[in-house]
Design an enzyme around this catalytic site. Structure first.
Site, PDB file in Angstrom:
ATOM      1  N   HIS A 396       0.825  -1.208   0.000  1.00 28.21           N
ATOM      2  CA  HIS A 396       0.000   0.000   0.000  1.00 28.21           C
ATOM      3  C   HIS A 396       0.862   1.262   0.000  1.00 28.21           C
ATOM      4  O   HIS A 396       0.682   2.176  -0.802  1.00 28.21           O
ATOM      5  CB  HIS A 396      -0.917  -0.023   1.229  1.00 28.21           C
ATOM      6  CG  HIS A 396      -1.792   1.182   1.331  1.00 28.21           C
ATOM      7  ND1 HIS A 396      -1.415   2.306   2.037  1.00 28.21           N
ATOM      8  CD2 HIS A 396      -2.987   1.463   0.788  1.00 28.21           C
ATOM      9  CE1 HIS A 396      -2.367   3.214   1.930  1.00 28.21           C
ATOM     10  NE2 HIS A 396      -3.335   2.726   1.173  1.00 28.21           N
ATOM     11  N   CYS A 704      -0.971  -4.187 -15.763  1.00 33.68           N
ATOM     12  CA  CYS A 704      -1.078  -2.996 -14.922  1.00 33.68           C
ATOM     13  C   CYS A 704      -0.399  -3.210 -13.572  1.00 33.68           C
ATOM     14  O   CYS A 704      -0.414  -2.335 -12.724  1.00 33.68           O
ATOM     15  CB  CYS A 704      -2.536  -2.587 -14.731  1.00 33.68           C
ATOM     16  SG  CYS A 704      -3.537  -3.878 -14.008  1.00 33.68           S
TER      17      CYS A 704
HETATM   18  C1  PEP Z   1      -1.892  -6.329  -9.292  1.00 36.83           C
HETATM   19  O1  PEP Z   1      -2.229  -7.250  -8.551  1.00 36.83           O
HETATM   20  O2  PEP Z   1      -0.886  -6.382 -10.028  1.00 36.83           O
HETATM   21  C2  PEP Z   1      -2.661  -5.078  -9.326  1.00 36.83           C
HETATM   22  C3  PEP Z   1      -2.396  -4.156 -10.205  1.00 36.83           C
HETATM   23  O3  PEP Z   1      -3.610  -4.911  -8.381  1.00 36.83           O
HETATM   24  P1  PEP Z   1      -3.354  -4.518  -6.847  1.00 36.83           P
HETATM   25  O4  PEP Z   1      -1.908  -4.116  -6.716  1.00 36.83           O
HETATM   26  O5  PEP Z   1      -4.292  -3.412  -6.557  1.00 36.83           O
HETATM   27  O6  PEP Z   1      -3.684  -5.797  -6.159  1.00 36.83           O
END
Ligand code: PEP
Ligand code: MG
Length: 756
Positions: A396, A704
């Site tokens: 986070h 992403c």
């Molecule tokens: C991921 O898991 O790569 C992602 C982009 O989602 P998050 O980091 O919000 O879990």
């Protein structure tokens, strides 16, 4: 009185000669005088340029072009620049001046190949770095080409950028002169740049970047160079990063240079030996000690002989290392962790154990926590830097800091124990280090922002998109020129409200929730006009909701990462899902056709089908809108063909989760952080499989996760056929560059194999 000479040789030049030979010329002359190995050179003086203006009678007509010019008007600026350059280029260099230039050139040898560089007389002064605004011509041979190049350098004093900067810096066009340095071109086998001290902190670390061929490849950024860090205190190489050097710039044997591919067996071997690094660093030390401030040098090596081509002061350091050492501000390293968000921040520590503590955080503090929580985001927005005990590059704290452009170091294991409230520290979010005291002025946030608003205006076949979490970052994200948003995390929109979706449902305030979502998402859609924006439905693990109002009812889970999150939670809580869908439905209805919706944590095509059906019952025409999935559980990568058949329009790799679920490595656990390997063959195999299936069916395939912000990974993804890459705001320029270079290389390869 003797007229000032048109030509000065480097051995005749002294530091004080800047008005005659410009910053570059003066610096070369002086370096020669202190025994640095500078290639032979002479300067066509600024006085020669002035005489040229007077004798050709163009002076008045030329300066008139810049009188009363509104430099903010791009059209006017462009026109004035074009006309001024035409005047300079249209005049004939007086005969005696031509012969002085020719004579000097002949003294260098027969048909010597030279570099012809502009050396503006205000250039390279510590407060006015004009470098790069005037022209340089490499690989010039013969009288005619040399005279042409000199005249073109003179004309470049009136380039649009140069006129603009002079106006903004308050320099008078009439009094700014230009000299031209003519220097024997070293046909370098390897070349690059060197910062004699760390360019940001001023630490006694010499940073050398190098690659094969002429140094132009490194200076222009067309190659990722090797990077070597030499510690001046220990006299040792303390860090080296050997890059994959795909291209080199070489003389083309005619007038210019050419870009050629580096032979495969030389791409990944180090350019410099330790001996060469320490010899270069020794020259850097001589230059720095002589000038009294850290220098930015260009070097070249041919047949083991080192040449120093240029030197100028580094303008990014606020205080020289000496000044810092004197004031006692060089801090000792207190903590090390992972550099999760680049930049440097200095301030006083405030330890935040829970949301209550964050109330006492003030602007400019250093927020120190075991791990940040969504309810700390308002405090995170105020601080100069963030340090955590726990976490890795995708935790986070890391995600939010990158988005805010705030320096962060995560996973230090003991920041909350080692650091004390009120203690002054400096956080280097690039290197992952926390120093005692205020080492450097916190200037990097401005630098980071400046970097993202001026992207290279290039179009790549692989779309380069950007990740966004907070509406206030939308403008910065759009300023990168990204081709859309590959991930908009909506958790952050509502986490800031500090009430869980369940609270809104229980309080019958669903309309309030819908409005909040609608407004926040619309800010991002507006910032990206007609570019696609993929909004992800809620994906917050239960532990992130617990501290919020309504969080008391969140279940306590042993493994929240494997628990009640993503689409599975929305399918189990239809009302929570409906509120989100209603916000999307209104946006589509209001004409935001650039909105796509992406479901997280999907493990089986049935989940996608069920979600689609529910949306249909709530009034969404699911055949018309763009719906896709995150591929972040191995099962979805394995079953990708079934997802395609179920009607997904796109798939995006959430590698943050895909890696943790494939390798059984908790992404937030610093104890296993070294085993968290984005390029693990199993992860790459899953990704490759999904890309190939998506390509077969013409479904857009994207990424992403944080791995998409790594240029090396981007190269691999482009080579394997990905359609788009969505990176963090700060990473967009470097990803775009990696994509562009890879695509070019692939095209060249394909063309040469066709002609073979
Ligand atoms: C991921 O898991 O790569 C992602 C982009 O989602 P998050 O980091 O919000 O879990
Ligand atoms: Mg994820």
């Amino acid at each position: 009185m003797e007229p000032f000479p048109d030509i000065l040789w480097i051995e005749e030049i002294k530091k004080e000669d800047i008005p005659s030979v410009g910053g570059k010329g003066a610096s070369l002359g002086e370096m020669f005088s202190i025994g640095l190995p500078v290639p032979r050179a002479f300067t066509v003086t600024a006085q020669a340029f002035r005489r040229f203006l007077v004798l050709t009678g163009i002076e008045e007509a030329l300066f008139k072009k810049m009188e009363d010019l509104d430099v903010e008007n791009a059209g006017d600026l462009e026109q004035a620049s074009r006309e001024a350059k035409e005047i300079v280029l249209g005049a004939k260099i007086p005969a005696d001046m031509r012969s002085s230039i020719r004579d000097a050139y002949h003294q260098m040898g027969k048909n010597v190949i030279v570099a012809v560089r502009s050396s503006a007389t205000a250039e390279d002064l510590p407060d006015a770095s004009f470098a790069g605004q005037q022209d340089t011509y490499l690989n010039i041979k013969g009288d005619r080409d040399l005279l042409d190049a000199v005249q073109k350098c003179w004309a470049s004093l009136y380039g649009g950028r140069a006129i603009y900067y002079r106006a903004k810096q308050g320099f008078d066009d009439r009094s700014v002169n230009i000299a031209v340095v003519v220097q024997q071109l070293v046909p370098s086998e390897k070349a690059g740049v060197m910062f004699t001290s760390h360019p940001i902190t001023g630490e006694p670390l010499t940073i050398i970047e190098g690659s094969w061929g002429l140094g132009e490849a490194v200076v222009s950024g067309s190659v990722s160079p090797d990077k070597y860090v030499f510690d001046k205190r220990s006299g040792k190489v303390v860090d080296r990063l050997i890059a994959r050097k795909l291209i080199q710039i070489l003389p083309d044997g005619k007038r210019g240079t050419k870009e050629v591919e580096v032979a495969a067996d030389r791409q990944e071997i180090p350019v410099l030996s330790d001996d060469e690094i320490s010899r270069l660093a020794a020259y850097g030390k001589i230059a720095e000690e002589h000038y009294g401030v850290p220098q930015d040098l260009e070097w070249a090596i041919v047949a083991k002989e080192i040449f120093i081509l240029q030197s100028r002061p580094i303008t990014t350091i606020r205080d020289s290392p000496k000044a810092q050492a004197k004031s006692g501000s060089m801090g000792k390293i207190l903590l090390e962790g992972q550099g999760a968000s680049p930049g440097i921040g200095a301030g006083k520590v405030i330890i935040v154990r829970d949301a209550k503590d964050s109330g006492s955080v003030e602007k400019g503090d250093i927020l120190v926590a075991r791990m940040t929580n969504p309810d700390m985001v308002p405090a995170m927005k105020k601080v100069a830097a963030i340090v955590t005990d726990e976490g890795g590059m995708t935790c986070h704290a890391a995600i939010v800091s990158r988005e805010l452009g705030t320096p962060a170091v995560v996973g230090t294991r003991k920041a909350t124990v080692t650091l004390k409230n009120g203690q002054l520290v400096t956080v280097d979010g690039e290197k992952g280090v926390v120093y005692d005291g205020a080492v450097a002025a916190p200037i990097e946030k401005a630098v980071a922002e400046a970097c993202v608003v001026a992207p290279a205006p290039v179009v790549t076949a692989t779309l380069v998109k950007v990740n966004v979490s907070m509406p206030e970052a939308a403008k910065r994200a759009a300023a990168t020129g990204a081709d859309g948003v590959g991930l908009l995390r909506i958790e952050h929109l509502i986490l800031e409200l500090n009430k869980t979706p369940g609270w809104y449902i229980a309080q019958k305030k669903d309309e309030e929730f819908i409005q909040e979502l609608y407004r926040g998402i619309r800010v991002v859609l507006d910032a990206f006009c007609n570019k696609p924006v993929w909004v992800r439905t809620l994906d917050a693990p239960t532990d992130e909701f617990r501290n919020m109002q309504g969080g008391e009812t969140e279940p306590i889970e042993h493994n929240p990462m494997l628990g009640w999150r993503g689409i599975r939670r929305d399918l189990w809580s239809p009302e929570q899902f409906r509120m989100q869908v209603e916000a999307f439905r209104r946006l589509w209805k209001d004409g935001y056709h650039n909105l796509g919706v992406m479901f997280p944590m999907v493990s089986h095509p049935d989940e996608f089908i069920r979600a689609k059906k529910m949306m249909e019952t709530w009034g969404v025409n699911v055949d018309e809108v763009t719906l896709g999935i995150m591929v972040e559980i191995p099962s979805s990568a394995i079953l990708i063909e079934d997802f395609v058949k179920a009607g997904i329009r796109f798939a995006s790799f959430g590698t943050n989760d895909l890696i943790q679920y494939t390798l059984a490595i908790d992404r937030n656990n610093e104890n296993v952080a070294t085993m968290y390997k984005p390029k693990h063959p199993a992860v790459l195999k899953l990704i490759d499989n999904a890309i190939q299936v998506c390509r077969k069916y013409g479904v857009e395939c994207s990424i992403c996760g944080q791995a998409g912000s790594d240029p090396e990974m981007a190269v691999w993804l482009v080579e394997h056929g990905i359609d788009s890459i969505s990176a963090n705001i700060d990473a967009v320029p470097k990803i775009r560059e990696a994509v562009l270079r890879t695509e070019k290389r692939m095209v060249l390869k394909a063309a040469s194999s066709r002609h073979a």
